[in-house]
Design an enzyme around this catalytic site. Sequence first.
Site, PDB file in Angstrom:
ATOM      1  N   GLU A 129       0.839  -1.212   0.000  1.00  0.00           N
ATOM      2  CA  GLU A 129       0.000   0.000   0.000  1.00  0.00           C
ATOM      3  C   GLU A 129       0.874   1.263   0.000  1.00  0.00           C
ATOM      4  OE1 GLU A 129      -3.231  -0.501  -0.649  1.00  0.00           O
ATOM      5  OE2 GLU A 129      -3.159   1.671  -0.945  1.00  0.00           O
TER       6      GLU A 129
HETATM    7  C1  LIG Z   1       2.273  -9.983   0.647  1.00  0.00           C
HETATM    8  C2  LIG Z   1       2.069  -8.936  -0.378  1.00  0.00           C
HETATM    9  C3  LIG Z   1       0.778  -8.566  -0.739  1.00  0.00           C
HETATM   10  C4  LIG Z   1       0.572  -7.615  -1.740  1.00  0.00           C
HETATM   11  N1  LIG Z   1      -0.712  -7.332  -2.163  1.00  0.00           N
HETATM   12  C5  LIG Z   1      -0.886  -6.590  -3.291  1.00  0.00           C
HETATM   13  C6  LIG Z   1      -2.173  -6.461  -3.897  1.00  0.00           C
HETATM   14  O1  LIG Z   1      -3.168  -7.002  -3.412  1.00  0.00           O
HETATM   15  N2  LIG Z   1      -2.274  -5.745  -5.051  1.00  0.00           N
HETATM   16  C7  LIG Z   1      -1.201  -5.148  -5.629  1.00  0.00           C
HETATM   17  O2  LIG Z   1      -1.364  -4.523  -6.668  1.00  0.00           O
HETATM   18  N3  LIG Z   1       0.036  -5.232  -5.070  1.00  0.00           N
HETATM   19  C8  LIG Z   1       0.216  -5.937  -3.926  1.00  0.00           C
HETATM   20  N4  LIG Z   1       1.458  -6.062  -3.367  1.00  0.00           N
HETATM   21  C9  LIG Z   1       2.574  -5.348  -3.970  1.00  0.00           C
HETATM   22  C10 LIG Z   1       3.067  -4.198  -3.103  1.00  0.00           C
HETATM   23  O3  LIG Z   1       2.154  -3.156  -3.110  1.00  0.00           O
HETATM   24  C11 LIG Z   1       4.466  -3.803  -3.628  1.00  0.00           C
HETATM   25  O4  LIG Z   1       5.352  -4.838  -3.233  1.00  0.00           O
HETATM   26  C12 LIG Z   1       4.905  -2.451  -3.109  1.00  0.00           C
HETATM   27  O5  LIG Z   1       4.145  -1.446  -3.718  1.00  0.00           O
HETATM   28  C13 LIG Z   1       6.387  -2.171  -3.367  1.00  0.00           C
HETATM   29  O6  LIG Z   1       6.730  -2.415  -4.701  1.00  0.00           O
HETATM   30  P1  LIG Z   1       7.984  -3.343  -5.017  1.00  0.00           P
HETATM   31  O7  LIG Z   1       7.834  -4.603  -4.262  1.00  0.00           O
HETATM   32  O8  LIG Z   1       8.128  -3.445  -6.490  1.00  0.00           O
HETATM   33  O9  LIG Z   1       9.218  -2.571  -4.412  1.00  0.00           O
HETATM   34  P2  LIG Z   1      10.076  -1.430  -5.154  1.00  0.00           P
HETATM   35  O10 LIG Z   1       9.145  -0.437  -5.764  1.00  0.00           O
HETATM   36  O11 LIG Z   1      11.069  -2.087  -6.027  1.00  0.00           O
HETATM   37  O12 LIG Z   1      10.813  -0.741  -3.935  1.00  0.00           O
HETATM   38  C14 LIG Z   1      12.028  -1.239  -3.371  1.00  0.00           C
HETATM   39  C15 LIG Z   1      12.577  -0.169  -2.407  1.00  0.00           C
HETATM   40  O13 LIG Z   1      12.874   1.030  -3.143  1.00  0.00           O
HETATM   41  C16 LIG Z   1      12.187   2.135  -2.583  1.00  0.00           C
HETATM   42  N5  LIG Z   1      11.738   3.018  -3.670  1.00  0.00           N
HETATM   43  C17 LIG Z   1      11.117   2.670  -4.816  1.00  0.00           C
HETATM   44  N6  LIG Z   1      10.851   3.761  -5.548  1.00  0.00           N
HETATM   45  C18 LIG Z   1      11.297   4.828  -4.864  1.00  0.00           C
HETATM   46  C19 LIG Z   1      11.298   6.231  -5.083  1.00  0.00           C
HETATM   47  N7  LIG Z   1      10.749   6.770  -6.185  1.00  0.00           N
HETATM   48  N8  LIG Z   1      11.865   7.028  -4.140  1.00  0.00           N
HETATM   49  C20 LIG Z   1      12.392   6.516  -3.008  1.00  0.00           C
HETATM   50  N9  LIG Z   1      12.409   5.187  -2.748  1.00  0.00           N
HETATM   51  C21 LIG Z   1      11.871   4.359  -3.652  1.00  0.00           C
HETATM   52  C22 LIG Z   1      10.992   1.543  -1.837  1.00  0.00           C
HETATM   53  O14 LIG Z   1      10.549   2.405  -0.791  1.00  0.00           O
HETATM   54  C23 LIG Z   1      11.582   0.235  -1.316  1.00  0.00           C
HETATM   55  O15 LIG Z   1      12.263   0.456  -0.118  1.00  0.00           O
HETATM   56  C24 LIG Z   1       1.686  -6.981  -2.341  1.00  0.00           C
HETATM   57  C25 LIG Z   1       2.982  -7.333  -1.946  1.00  0.00           C
HETATM   58  C26 LIG Z   1       3.182  -8.315  -1.016  1.00  0.00           C
HETATM   59  C27 LIG Z   1       4.591  -8.731  -0.681  1.00  0.00           C
END
Ligand SMILES: Cc1cc2nc3c(=O)[nH]c(=O)nc-3n(C[C@H](O)[C@H](O)[C@H](O)COP(=O)(O)OP(=O)(O)OC[C@H]3O[C@@H](n4cnc5c(N)ncnc54)[C@H](O)[C@@H]3O)c2cc1C
Length: 592
Positions: free
Chosen positions: A438
């Site tokens: 989220e």
């Molecule tokens: C158990 C689980 C349930 C989930 N449920 C859903 C769901 O129902 N629907 C759905 O759509 N998604 C869902 N997600 C996905 C979740 O919302 C994403 O994992 C989350 O938004 C982070 O994206 P990412 O994993 O690609 O991390 P990344 O975006 O790759 O981030 C990695 C790190 O980089 C940092 N970062 C990234 N971009 C920036 C920036 N511009 N500036 C500063 N820091 C940055 C982040 O804060 C983080 O620390 C779920 C994930 C999990 C693990």
Amino acid sequence: MPDYSAPLADMRFVLENIVDLPALAALPGFEHAEPDMVYGVLEESGRLFTQEFAPLNRVGDTQHSRRHDDGSVTTPEGFARAYRRYTEAGWAGVSFPADYGGGGFPWLVTIAMQEMMTAANMAFSLCPLLTQGAIDMLLHYGSEAQREVYLPRMVTGEWTGTMNLTEPQAGSDVGALTTKAVPADDGTWRITGQKIFITYGEHDLADNIVHLVLARVPDAPPGTKGISCFIVPKVLVHDDGSLGERNSLECVSIEQKMGINASPTCVMVYDGAVGYLIGEPNQGMRYMFKMMNTARLSVGVSGLALGERAYQQAVAYALERRQGRAPGAPAGESSPIMDHPDVRRMLLTMRAHVEALRCLAYLNAESLDLAARHPDEAVRTWRQELADLLTPITKAWGTDLGNELTSLAVQVHGGMGYIEETGVAQHYRDIRIAAIYEGTNGIQAMDLVARKLPMRSGGVINDYLAGITDTAAELAKEGGDLAAIGAHLADAQASLKSTTDWLLANGLPDASDTLAGATPYLRMCGIVTGGWLLARSAQAAQRLLDDGEGDADFLRQKLVTARFYAEQFLPQAAGLVPAVTAGSADLQAAAF
Ligand SMILES: Cc1cc2nc3c(=O)[nH]c(=O)nc-3n(C[C@H](O)[C@H](O)[C@H](O)COP(=O)(O)OP(=O)(O)OC[C@H]3O[C@@H](n4cnc5c(N)ncnc54)[C@H](O)[C@@H]3O)c2cc1C
């Protein structure tokens, strides 16, 4: 493992003294939600959560949800029955409009129920939580025909909902998504692409799953400006609401995770699936932004919820476990660890933060209700601003604390905390995700600094800070403990004000300095807000004591908690000033 018990007295104290449930219930449209009725709902739903959901928490953790070769998913034993009990009692739609089978209660009531449901069983609670998000989207942006078909079944919980944003290359950067939507001759769309991490993307709790899927229509502009939102049901629905054929979508795998094991986290493949556009093309991101306040608030509440459950377990263990001799204890006898000052410090740290978080989450929810329903436009505007400001704080501070407090509960248990049998380790593993999904907590901090501070050219945050000063001034007049709390609050507010001024002055032209300080700034906001709300809680408790009302022991503990927080945690705000205002030079200079 001791059972979870619903903290109804604490919840009621906040509903009456920090937010104003009676005033909310008097607003047009909420008349039937009079306080006694709400307390009845909380007590009754709390009974279901504590008696049915809480015992399934460990079952879910060990059994996990399981996917079968045909793509179907079975939830752990007992989940389907518990879900049936939940929907049959009418709890799924408490705050949704009566026109669609809901209870028409304030959102505040749903948030209080969510606290208990999540504490009882976080993995379970995600199914109703995601469904609420999907309902909210359809209520605001669905066509009348879409609302008529889907909402009555979703509000009752007969069908559930999901939110499909994430793709392998599109996480925080939702604008990078590539799932495609192509128009069909009959006015529907064909959706093709892969979504990952979709919570409850497949399960056996309901007859249908209404997936809300973000995708790109042909010639959509790049990035977030070219995202559209579609209804893509698992089973196609006839106009009269009856179920037809299976849609062309499948859960191709579920993830093995660190926690919330009962919640199926699905990889979903859409292969020319029939979809229905919500609202206008290319407006999906704007619609999602509107929904974010409620979803982020709910995730923040999970920090409160698991903090409370872990606290209850830690207290029970500390009363029972005997080790060493506490200061002043009779010679030759071991003491319950509860008597050791360091253990009491951990327990009171947990209690103070849980109580502060409850105040914050309920204030945030009340603000959403007042923004939607108050007859005075000025009140509506201020409460919307307040909700916008508080939401990233509730989400990120709430879930950071969820991690810290569950970790403290493990610590109170000593080695047994690290052993799964005790159950406390599960809370620590389960809550870890809440700081990530989220919108990661880093993204929340950026939202606070880059979007929320500039609201009304800094007017919103400054009005908010002025309110904290007012409370500190009122406390100063009271003398005694309240004045001491007020003095700490005034100091912490001054630190927060100084960093706020710095951020507002240094936001442009180079944002890297302000973004470098965003996370410590959000922490400061949390610390000071928590202190402010506990100070108000102490003020209310003292007033009730002076009037001879309420349970005196309970109220005196509110004063103890607020004093402890003011002495131990409010001074941390000053310590964060250098971290907020350091700028980004060191970060840029570091080589990795
Ligand atoms: C158990 C689980 C349930 C989930 N449920 C859903 C769901 O129902 N629907 C759905 O759509 N998604 C869902 N997600 C996905 C979740 O919302 C994403 O994992 C989350 O938004 C982070 O994206 P990412 O994993 O690609 O991390 P990344 O975006 O790759 O981030 C990695 C790190 O980089 C940092 N970062 C990234 N971009 C920036 C920036 N511009 N500036 C500063 N820091 C940055 C982040 O804060 C983080 O620390 C779920 C994930 C999990 C693990």
